[in-house]
Design an enzyme around this catalytic site. Structure first.
Site, PDB file in Angstrom:
ATOM      1  N   ALA A 118       0.810  -1.211   0.000  1.00  4.44           N
ATOM      2  CA  ALA A 118       0.000   0.000   0.000  1.00  4.44           C
ATOM      3  C   ALA A 118       0.846   1.264   0.000  1.00  4.44           C
ATOM      4  CB  ALA A 118      -0.921   0.024   1.229  1.00  4.44           C
ATOM      5  N   CYS A 119       2.167   1.129   0.170  1.00  9.93           N
ATOM      6  CA  CYS A 119       2.978   2.325   0.375  1.00  9.93           C
ATOM      7  C   CYS A 119       4.343   2.151  -0.253  1.00  9.93           C
ATOM      8  CB  CYS A 119       3.128   2.602   1.864  1.00  9.93           C
ATOM      9  SG  CYS A 119       4.209   3.989   2.243  1.00  9.93           S
ATOM     10  N   GLY A 120       4.788   3.163  -0.981  1.00  6.34           N
ATOM     11  CA  GLY A 120       6.079   3.073  -1.611  1.00  6.34           C
ATOM     12  C   GLY A 120       7.210   3.650  -0.807  1.00  6.34           C
TER      13      GLY A 120
END
Length: 280
Positions: A118-120
């Site tokens: 969900a997050c880079g």
């Protein structure tokens, strides 16, 4: 290789005039598995991803982290031994063979964090820690696109989303020419992974920087997606959803045309609208 999908029994609940009806059925889910990236045998990071195009994901991630900028810096990629409880190869560990000095510097500065799908840029403590140095001199703009072509990009991307057709549970990123030709599409449970796979494919093919191209994404336009586009040399980033304020700020500084809320009939252009030929 790991499977792209997994089947699971579910209970389907449907509203009816008499109340609700239930029945068991098989559903298809997008696979999500960890991928550990090592540098010359030393662990660098772990990301959650949909298996497939893993070498592209690894290469694109290293580009978006500002570690790789040219193909000669990457000497090779290979799967390492990794097995499940039954002793089967999981293909969930990749070792990147980089120039020794570059690898040593990258490992020294690595982020000690699990990166979720969900997050880079999870785990970073400040914008200064994640905003990579952009080229001092931006190349001359090569991209011109009509407003109609820009509006068509989400539908053209959707046509290439085979995994989404099966699961309804993955993001997509598509690289397009100025005429709207789809050059590459990748899908993943993580929207940043989908972009990394597209960038990684271009890097492995020796096509960076990606001047004259546009990137269409299926979700929102976050800061890290603009960062990835900027480091790859993409000139236009278009998203189905909204951009964040930091995304717009970075796009302005990096010379990227940023568009959001692309819904087929309308779109908002937040920065550098000059690349859209019929926009006043």
């Amino acid at each position: 290789m790991g499977r792209l999908t997994q089947r699971r029994r579910v209970v389907r609940v449907t509203r009816t005039e008499a109340g609700v009806a239930t029945r068991e059925r098989a559903d298809v889910l997008a696979a999500e598995e960890p991928l550990e990236l090592r540098m010359r045998g030393e662990s660098f990071t772990v990301t959650m991803r949909t298996p497939g195009h893993d070498f592209e994901l690894a290469a694109g991630f290293l580009v978006s982290e500002g570690i790789l900028s040219s193909p000669e810096q990457l000497l090779g990629l290979r799967y390492c031994a990794g097995t499940d409880e039954a002793g089967n190869q999981t293909y969930n560990v990749i070792d990147a063979d980089l120039d020794p000095a570059l690898a040593a510097l990258a490992v020294k500065d690595r982020r000690q964090v699990l990166t979720t799908s969900a997050c880079g840029i999870c785990g970073t403590t400040s914008i200064d820690a994640v905003e990579k140095a952009l080229p001092a001199h931006q190349p001359a703009a090569q991209l011109t696109m009509s407003a109609q072509t820009l509006l068509d990009l989400p539908d053209r991307l959707r046509e290439g989303q085979q995994l989404f057709d099966k699961t309804g549970g993955v993001h997509a990123a598509g690289l397009f020419s100025g005429e709207g030709e789809l050059l590459c599409v990748r899908e993943d449970v993580g929207r940043h992974n989908a972009v990394d796979k597209v960038v990684g494919r271009a890097f492995l093919d020796g096509q960076l920087p990606l001047g004259g191209t546009a990137l269409q994404v299926s979700g929102r336009a976050s800061f890290e997606l603009v960062q990835k586009a900027a480091l790859a040399g993409v000139e236009l980033l278009s998203a189905v959803g909204a951009p964040s304020s930091l995304a717009a700020d970075l796009a302005e500084r990096a010379g990227i045309t940023l568009a959001g809320f692309s819904r087929g009939r309308s779109i908002n252009i937040y920065t550098h609208a000059h690349r859209i030929s019929d926009v006043a």
